[in-house]
Design a protein around this motif. Structure first.
Motif, PDB file in Angstrom:
ATOM      1  N   PRO A  62       0.896  -1.122   0.103  1.00 51.46           N
ATOM      2  CA  PRO A  62      -0.020  -0.119  -0.049  1.00 51.46           C
ATOM      3  C   PRO A  62       0.959   1.397  -0.089  1.00 51.46           C
ATOM      4  N   TRP A  63       2.204   1.167   0.415  1.00 54.79           N
ATOM      5  CA  TRP A  63       2.879   2.500   0.388  1.00 54.79           C
ATOM      6  C   TRP A  63       3.805   2.585  -0.589  1.00 54.79           C
ATOM      7  N   TYR A  64       3.809   1.521  -1.670  1.00 57.02           N
ATOM      8  CA  TYR A  64       4.767   1.575  -2.532  1.00 57.02           C
ATOM      9  C   TYR A  64       4.538   2.947  -3.683  1.00 57.02           C
ATOM     10  N   PRO A  65       3.345   3.128  -3.778  1.00 48.26           N
ATOM     11  CA  PRO A  65       3.230   4.385  -4.982  1.00 48.26           C
ATOM     12  C   PRO A  65       3.720   5.772  -4.141  1.00 48.26           C
ATOM     13  N   ALA A  66       3.539   5.811  -2.852  1.00 42.26           N
ATOM     14  CA  ALA A  66       4.114   6.826  -2.115  1.00 42.26           C
ATOM     15  C   ALA A  66       5.445   6.907  -2.180  1.00 42.26           C
ATOM     16  N   LYS A  67       6.154   5.641  -1.897  1.00 44.84           N
ATOM     17  CA  LYS A  67       7.653   5.609  -1.749  1.00 44.84           C
ATOM     18  C   LYS A  67       8.278   5.999  -3.215  1.00 44.84           C
ATOM     19  N   ARG A  68       7.447   5.391  -4.345  1.00 44.86           N
ATOM     20  CA  ARG A  68       8.080   5.923  -5.662  1.00 44.86           C
ATOM     21  C   ARG A  68       8.029   7.347  -5.727  1.00 44.86           C
ATOM     22  N   PHE A  69       6.970   8.177  -5.412  1.00 45.55           N
ATOM     23  CA  PHE A  69       7.001   9.568  -5.626  1.00 45.55           C
ATOM     24  C   PHE A  69       7.866  10.038  -4.783  1.00 45.55           C
ATOM     25  N   LEU A  70       8.101   9.618  -3.640  1.00 48.57           N
ATOM     26  CA  LEU A  70       9.082  10.473  -2.599  1.00 48.57           C
ATOM     27  C   LEU A  70      10.578  10.163  -3.163  1.00 48.57           C
ATOM     28  N   ASP A  71      10.883   8.769  -3.631  1.00 52.51           N
ATOM     29  CA  ASP A  71      12.017   8.671  -4.535  1.00 52.51           C
ATOM     30  C   ASP A  71      12.186   9.913  -5.471  1.00 52.51           C
ATOM     31  N   PHE A  72      11.261  10.228  -6.234  1.00 55.22           N
ATOM     32  CA  PHE A  72      11.460  11.048  -7.345  1.00 55.22           C
ATOM     33  C   PHE A  72      11.522  12.378  -6.696  1.00 55.22           C
ATOM     34  N   SER A  73      10.861  12.802  -5.601  1.00 60.00           N
ATOM     35  CA  SER A  73      10.976  14.013  -5.201  1.00 60.00           C
ATOM     36  C   SER A  73      12.527  14.209  -4.724  1.00 60.00           C
ATOM     37  N   GLU A  74      13.129  13.291  -4.051  1.00 59.38           N
ATOM     38  CA  GLU A  74      14.364  13.345  -3.766  1.00 59.38           C
ATOM     39  C   GLU A  74      15.357  13.654  -4.629  1.00 59.38           C
ATOM     40  N   ARG A  75      15.294  12.859  -5.984  1.00 58.44           N
ATOM     41  CA  ARG A  75      16.014  13.056  -6.861  1.00 58.44           C
ATOM     42  C   ARG A  75      16.068  14.621  -7.701  1.00 58.44           C
ATOM     43  N   THR A  76      14.782  14.995  -7.498  1.00 63.61           N
ATOM     44  CA  THR A  76      14.747  16.231  -8.089  1.00 63.61           C
ATOM     45  C   THR A  76      14.702  17.407  -6.954  1.00 63.61           C
ATOM     46  N   ASP A  77      14.710  17.378  -5.781  1.00 64.98           N
ATOM     47  CA  ASP A  77      14.783  17.907  -4.762  1.00 64.98           C
ATOM     48  C   ASP A  77      13.641  18.936  -4.645  1.00 64.98           C
ATOM     49  N   LEU A  78      12.515  18.227  -5.183  1.00 66.48           N
ATOM     50  CA  LEU A  78      11.045  18.674  -5.070  1.00 66.48           C
ATOM     51  C   LEU A  78      10.516  19.206  -3.738  1.00 66.48           C
ATOM     52  N   PHE A  79      10.861  18.530  -2.705  1.00 64.41           N
ATOM     53  CA  PHE A  79      10.153  18.821  -1.392  1.00 64.41           C
ATOM     54  C   PHE A  79      10.789  19.920  -0.870  1.00 64.41           C
ATOM     55  N   ALA A  80      12.220  19.983  -1.069  1.00 65.50           N
ATOM     56  CA  ALA A  80      12.801  21.086  -0.571  1.00 65.50           C
ATOM     57  C   ALA A  80      12.690  22.445  -1.060  1.00 65.50           C
ATOM     58  N   ARG A  81      12.223  22.229  -2.409  1.00 64.91           N
ATOM     59  CA  ARG A  81      11.772  23.495  -3.245  1.00 64.91           C
ATOM     60  C   ARG A  81      10.586  23.795  -2.702  1.00 64.91           C
ATOM     61  N   ALA A  82       9.407  22.963  -2.174  1.00 68.37           N
ATOM     62  CA  ALA A  82       8.020  23.306  -1.916  1.00 68.37           C
ATOM     63  C   ALA A  82       8.420  24.031  -0.490  1.00 68.37           C
ATOM     64  N   THR A  83       9.050  23.380   0.246  1.00 68.59           N
ATOM     65  CA  THR A  83       9.251  23.851   1.689  1.00 68.59           C
ATOM     66  C   THR A  83       9.776  25.164   1.788  1.00 68.59           C
ATOM     67  N   ASP A  84      10.581  25.470   0.801  1.00 65.39           N
ATOM     68  CA  ASP A  84      11.330  26.807   0.850  1.00 65.39           C
ATOM     69  C   ASP A  84      10.081  28.011   1.038  1.00 65.39           C
ATOM     70  N   LEU A  85       9.082  27.706   0.597  1.00 62.95           N
ATOM     71  CA  LEU A  85       7.889  28.688   0.494  1.00 62.95           C
ATOM     72  C   LEU A  85       7.412  29.138   1.886  1.00 62.95           C
ATOM     73  N   PHE A  86       7.682  28.329   2.870  1.00 66.80           N
ATOM     74  CA  PHE A  86       7.485  28.514   4.260  1.00 66.80           C
ATOM     75  C   PHE A  86       8.662  29.092   5.225  1.00 66.80           C
ATOM     76  N   TYR A  87       9.825  29.213   4.606  1.00 65.49           N
ATOM     77  CA  TYR A  87      10.801  29.813   5.363  1.00 65.49           C
ATOM     78  C   TYR A  87      11.160  31.230   4.865  1.00 65.49           C
ATOM     79  N   PHE A  88      11.647  31.878   5.913  1.00 65.23           N
ATOM     80  CA  PHE A  88      12.114  33.330   5.409  1.00 65.23           C
ATOM     81  C   PHE A  88      13.795  33.448   5.223  1.00 65.23           C
ATOM     82  N   ASN A  89      14.570  32.524   5.601  1.00 65.95           N
ATOM     83  CA  ASN A  89      16.052  32.415   5.519  1.00 65.95           C
ATOM     84  C   ASN A  89      16.599  31.056   4.839  1.00 65.95           C
ATOM     85  N   GLU A  90      17.644  31.368   4.442  1.00 64.99           N
ATOM     86  CA  GLU A  90      18.385  30.076   3.741  1.00 64.99           C
ATOM     87  C   GLU A  90      18.586  28.971   4.969  1.00 64.99           C
TER      88      GLU A  90
END
Length: 434
Positions: A62-90
């Protein structure tokens, strides 16, 4: 009975000694999916282990699709780019997050602002609020100075403001007119009251050793409960504190014994917390009532690592109790509670309240990404007036699942769904039950 329950909780906490093995947080991954998998260190690479683990893979499907998506997000740094919206500094030490749950306040939406490195000394400031409807507001502010290698002392100042015209309470009147609370109430016994409260607390403590903290605190509150929203039966007018402006002040002590390997993502060790306080009102209210009580709580958490690193089985048990001082009274809204925000996660806000609350909880935490854990949980608990009221058939239970997301040193948010005999509850929280 009081001492026996306390002794059981303490002794159980002492049995959860730290284990000899540990695993560090995985480094920030980069590269292809195979490299990412190896850096996680979540599973053995031996052939024998892979054969023995075959039945487990079916449970992971049941977790396999989520894990594949998270692997993709790691390779593209997707999650870090999205969470940058919530921070005011580097450095990501200050920022904001949306707020969808607010503890004692009604469910609403709001905002949380934070700075975790004030004055370049790791001091923390947090301000949050939520707003549900007209005249339903919850605000909180806190300033924290944690221990450092140069100083073992710590300090925390916090304040809350609540204004809510529709707070739930589940109670039925006795023939004499007084309220019946706790496990004997039904969902149909829901009543409503309006509540306004301003609270403040100052805690100062010292880190006595690597695992032990001790602190003293003072706190005060000015609160008023009155008639609530239309459409629900009112609270019995002789409920202690109803219709009166009550000021309470006092203080107490707390002891924290922390043998966990990590405060954010522990997977072995134990945590024991003991708390005692006394509060009272300086003057009688307009109705001639005096309020004063003593309260204590004892909580133990045990973390047991399973075969794979970061897979953890957690057991928690907690006892909270308040008792009046002499012939004084306890405001009904200060009674311990069990509900969606107090470790009985499928039940509505303030579902069970009484002089005491006993709860048992279990969680299985399972990593699905470097900073994401899925978890399954089971809650059980009962509120009671006297220890002799504790009775197996009166316990209520919840079960459910969720996902918690964190950075290396902070829990960011939790989403969870719980189900029980009175239905289900879904929450998004900027914190977790434990």
């Amino acid at each position: 009975m009081d001492m026996r329950l306390a002794s059981v909780l303490i002794l159980t906490g002492l049995l959860a000694a730290p284990h000899a093995y540990a695993a560090e947080f995985a480094p920030e991954p980069s590269g292809n999916a195979d490299a990412i998998g190896k850096k996680r260190l979540y599973r053995s690479q031996t052939s024998l282990y892979r054969i023995l683990a075959l039945p487990r893979y079916a449970l992971e499907l049941p977790w396999y699709p989520a894990k594949r998506f998270l692997d993709f997000s790691e390779r593209t740094d997707l999650f870090a780019r999205a969470t940058d919206l919530f921070y005011f500094n580097e450095a990501k030490t200050s920022g904001w997050f949306p707020k969808f749950s607010s503890g004692e306040s009604s469910g609403g939406a709001g905002l949380s602002l934070f700075h975790h490195d004030l004055f370049k000394k790791k001091h923390q400031a947090n301000i949050s609020f939520s707003y549900a409807a007209e005249d339903e507001f919850f605000g909180r502010a806190a300033y924290t100075v944690d221990p450092t290698p140069d100083s073992s002392y710590y300090l925390k100042v916090e304040s809350d403001y609540i204004r809510d015209r529709d707070i739930e309470i589940y109670t039925t009147p006795t023939p004499s007119g007084g309220p019946i609370l706790g496990a004997k109430t039904l969902r149909s016994d829901r009543r409503s009251y309006a509540f306004t409260s301003l609270r403040g607390k100052l805690t100062a403590g010292k880190k006595m050793s690597k695992t032990v903290r001790m602190a003293a605190f003072v706190r005060g509150a000015r609160s008023k409960a009155g008639h609530g929203a239309q459409g629900f039966a009112p609270v019995p007018t002789n409920a202690p504190g109803f219709g009166e402006s009550v000021g309470m002040a006092g203080g107490g002590m707390e002891l924290i014994w922390d043998f966990r390997n990590d405060p954010v993502r522990p997977f072995y060790g134990c945590l024991v917390q003991a708390h005692a306080e006394a509060l009272g009102s300086g003057d009688s209210t307009a109705a001639g009532d005096r309020f004063a009580y003593v309260g204590h709580s004892l909580t133990a958490e045990h973390y047991f690592p399973l075969y794979d690193p970061h897979r953890t089985l957690v057991f928690r048990h907690s006892l909270r109790r308040v008792d009046p001082i002499g012939d004084k009274r306890i405001p009904f809204y200060d009674l311990p509670r069990l509900d969606e925000n107090h470790l009985l996660r499928s039940f509505e806000r303030n579902r069970f309240q009484d002089r005491g609350a006993l709860s048992f909880n279990m969680e299985y935490r399972y990593p699905i990404w470097v900073t994401w854990d899925a978890f399954f949980f089971f809650d059980g608990g009962q509120s009671f007036e006297h220890y002799s009221d504790l009775h197996g058939p009166d316990f209520r239970f919840s079960e459910g699942l969720g996902i918690r997301m964190m950075s290396k040193d902070k829990l960011l948010f939790v989403t969870q769904y719980a189900h029980g005999r009175e239905g289900g509850r879904f929450q998004v929280l900027l914190g977790q039950a434990f």
